[in-house]
Design an enzyme around this catalytic site. Structure first.
Site, PDB file in Angstrom:
ATOM      1  N   ARG A  63      54.458  45.114  50.589  1.00 51.91           N
ATOM      2  CA  ARG A  63      53.192  45.732  50.182  1.00 51.91           C
ATOM      3  C   ARG A  63      52.238  45.793  51.362  1.00 51.91           C
ATOM      4  NH1 ARG A  63      50.870  43.045  44.896  1.00 51.91           N
ATOM      5  NH2 ARG A  63      49.387  44.764  45.047  1.00 51.91           N
ATOM      6  N   VAL A  97      43.916  44.393  45.884  1.00 52.29           N
ATOM      7  CA  VAL A  97      44.074  43.451  47.009  1.00 52.29           C
ATOM      8  C   VAL A  97      44.188  44.200  48.334  1.00 52.29           C
ATOM      9  CG1 VAL A  97      45.081  41.669  45.528  1.00 52.29           C
ATOM     10  CG2 VAL A  97      46.596  43.336  46.619  1.00 52.29           C
ATOM     11  N   HIS A 113      40.952  39.373  42.559  1.00 55.24           N
ATOM     12  CA  HIS A 113      42.371  39.000  42.464  1.00 55.24           C
ATOM     13  C   HIS A 113      42.966  38.676  43.828  1.00 55.24           C
ATOM     14  CE1 HIS A 113      42.913  41.177  38.332  1.00 55.24           C
ATOM     15  NE2 HIS A 113      42.165  40.088  38.261  1.00 55.24           N
ATOM     16  N   GLY A 181      39.708  53.436  37.279  1.00 58.54           N
ATOM     17  CA  GLY A 181      41.157  53.312  37.466  1.00 58.54           C
ATOM     18  C   GLY A 181      41.756  51.977  37.107  1.00 58.54           C
TER      19      GLY A 181
HETATM   20  N1  APR Z   1      42.468  58.196  39.504  1.00 58.91           N
HETATM   21  C1  APR Z   1      41.969  57.406  38.515  1.00 58.91           C
HETATM   22  N2  APR Z   1      42.732  56.593  37.744  1.00 58.91           N
HETATM   23  C2  APR Z   1      44.061  56.593  37.991  1.00 58.91           C
HETATM   24  C3  APR Z   1      44.663  57.387  39.005  1.00 58.91           C
HETATM   25  C4  APR Z   1      43.805  58.218  39.771  1.00 58.91           C
HETATM   26  N3  APR Z   1      44.264  59.013  40.744  1.00 58.91           N
HETATM   27  N4  APR Z   1      46.013  57.154  38.985  1.00 58.91           N
HETATM   28  C5  APR Z   1      46.230  56.244  38.015  1.00 58.91           C
HETATM   29  N5  APR Z   1      45.075  55.917  37.410  1.00 58.91           N
HETATM   30  C6  APR Z   1      44.846  54.960  36.324  1.00 58.91           C
HETATM   31  C7  APR Z   1      45.966  54.864  35.331  1.00 58.91           C
HETATM   32  O1  APR Z   1      45.772  55.787  34.278  1.00 58.91           O
HETATM   33  C8  APR Z   1      45.835  53.416  34.834  1.00 58.91           C
HETATM   34  O2  APR Z   1      44.988  53.373  33.701  1.00 58.91           O
HETATM   35  O3  APR Z   1      44.733  53.686  36.921  1.00 58.91           O
HETATM   36  C9  APR Z   1      45.134  52.694  35.984  1.00 58.91           C
HETATM   37  C10 APR Z   1      46.018  51.694  36.690  1.00 58.91           C
HETATM   38  O4  APR Z   1      46.308  50.678  35.761  1.00 58.91           O
HETATM   39  P1  APR Z   1      47.205  49.446  36.254  1.00 58.91           P
HETATM   40  O5  APR Z   1      48.391  49.958  36.994  1.00 58.91           O
HETATM   41  O6  APR Z   1      47.406  48.559  35.068  1.00 58.91           O
HETATM   42  O7  APR Z   1      46.307  48.698  37.332  1.00 58.91           O
HETATM   43  P2  APR Z   1      45.116  47.691  37.071  1.00 58.91           P
HETATM   44  O8  APR Z   1      44.389  48.012  35.795  1.00 58.91           O
HETATM   45  O9  APR Z   1      44.298  47.652  38.309  1.00 58.91           O
HETATM   46  O10 APR Z   1      45.865  46.273  36.903  1.00 58.91           O
HETATM   47  C11 APR Z   1      45.022  45.137  36.752  1.00 58.91           C
HETATM   48  O11 APR Z   1      46.975  43.724  36.744  1.00 58.91           O
HETATM   49  O12 APR Z   1      49.025  43.276  37.622  1.00 58.91           O
HETATM   50  C12 APR Z   1      47.705  42.887  37.632  1.00 58.91           C
HETATM   51  O13 APR Z   1      46.581  41.796  39.356  1.00 58.91           O
HETATM   52  C13 APR Z   1      47.120  43.025  39.009  1.00 58.91           C
HETATM   53  O14 APR Z   1      44.898  43.722  39.620  1.00 58.91           O
HETATM   54  C14 APR Z   1      46.022  44.056  38.822  1.00 58.91           C
HETATM   55  C15 APR Z   1      45.702  43.946  37.344  1.00 58.91           C
END
Ligand code: APR
Ligand code: ZN
Length: 239
Positions: A63, A97, A113, A181
């Protein structure tokens, strides 16, 4: 939707993996996301690190290597611009991160995080502080001068996010709360917006806005949900 900012606007922003997606960093739960290709408990938990530190270091080294090649996108730049307007009244808590907020010029931010480009001693009693570490390849498992293994300075599942008191204080004081996001499935981050609902029930004037590609799990907690790519919505959201 447009949010009028002035130097006295108390703006709180929470970002998730979605804000870095347009920079080329994989999210966690989208199609082909990180958690589709890796078992969370194996690579992002204290138990996984204890069982196989090499597996965990391989995951974070990969990563780091990828994150070192990407650039901030217009969404990161828009938040840096909002910070220039609101100054000390701006507060950014990121679940990410990567270092793209810093690269875009954000200064007032907390990595709740942890940080990909930081390493620390795995012994919690050790006095050695976390340090900036750009290494993305290791001939052998890195060790602290105390002899204990070093670990990524990341908050793993089952561990407590950083600076939650300071984050909550700023949620309690903000006029505008924006999440960008984040799928809204990981707490305590996903529960912060609920503080805004409570404050409104107590008659306080504050609003909450979600910006993302699809409705998050906690969508009903937000006053407004703006669907779209962060890199396209954020540059026009703040006025
Ligand atoms: N613009 C806006 N939103 C977006 C885009 C984009 N270009 N691409 C994807 N998304 C959205 C998706 O629809 C989804 O709802 O971003 C979100 C990403 O969700 P996750 O992958 O679950 O990420 P996140 O919510 O940050 O995860 C939270 O989970 O695994 C742990 O510690 C890790 O910090 C992370 C935490
Ligand atoms: Zn040590």
């Amino acid at each position: 939707m447009q949010l009028d900012l002035t130097p006295s606007t108390k703006l709180f922003v929470l970002t998730g993996a979605g804000i870095s997606a347009e920079s080329g960093i994989a999210t966690f739960r989208d199609a082909n996301g990180l958690w589709e290709n890796h078992r969370v408990e194996e690579v992002a938990s204290p138990e996984g690190f204890a069982a196989s530190p090499a597996t965990v270091w391989r995951f974070y080294a990969q990563r780091r290597a990828q994150a070192a090649t990407v650039k901030p996108n217009p969404a990161h730049a828009a938040l840096a611009g909002a910070e220039r307007i609101c100054g000390d009244n701006f507060f950014l808590a990121t679940q990410n991160v990567d270092n793209l907020h810093e690269a875009a010029g954000s200064q007032r931010l907390i990595h709740m995080h942890g940080e990909l480009f930081k390493t620390r001693c795995s012994d919690d009693d050790c006095t050695t502080l976390p340090f900036v570490d750009m290494r993305s390849s290791f001939a052998e498992l890195p060790r602290c001068s105390c002899g204990a293994l070093q670990r990524p300075h990341i908050v793993w599942f089952g561990e407590v996010p950083f600076e939650m008191l300071k984050i909550k204080r700023n949620v309690q004081a903000c006029d505008i709360f924006v999440t960008v996001g984040s799928s809204g499935v990981v707490y305590p981050a996903a529960g912060l917006v609920r503080e805004i609902s409570f404050r409104k029930q107590n008659g306080e004037s504050c609003i909450s806005v979600y910006v993302g590609l699809e409705r998050p799990d906690n969508a009903d907690e937000f006053d407004h949900v703006v669907l779209g790519k962060a890199g396209e919505v954020l540059p026009t959201l703040f006025r």
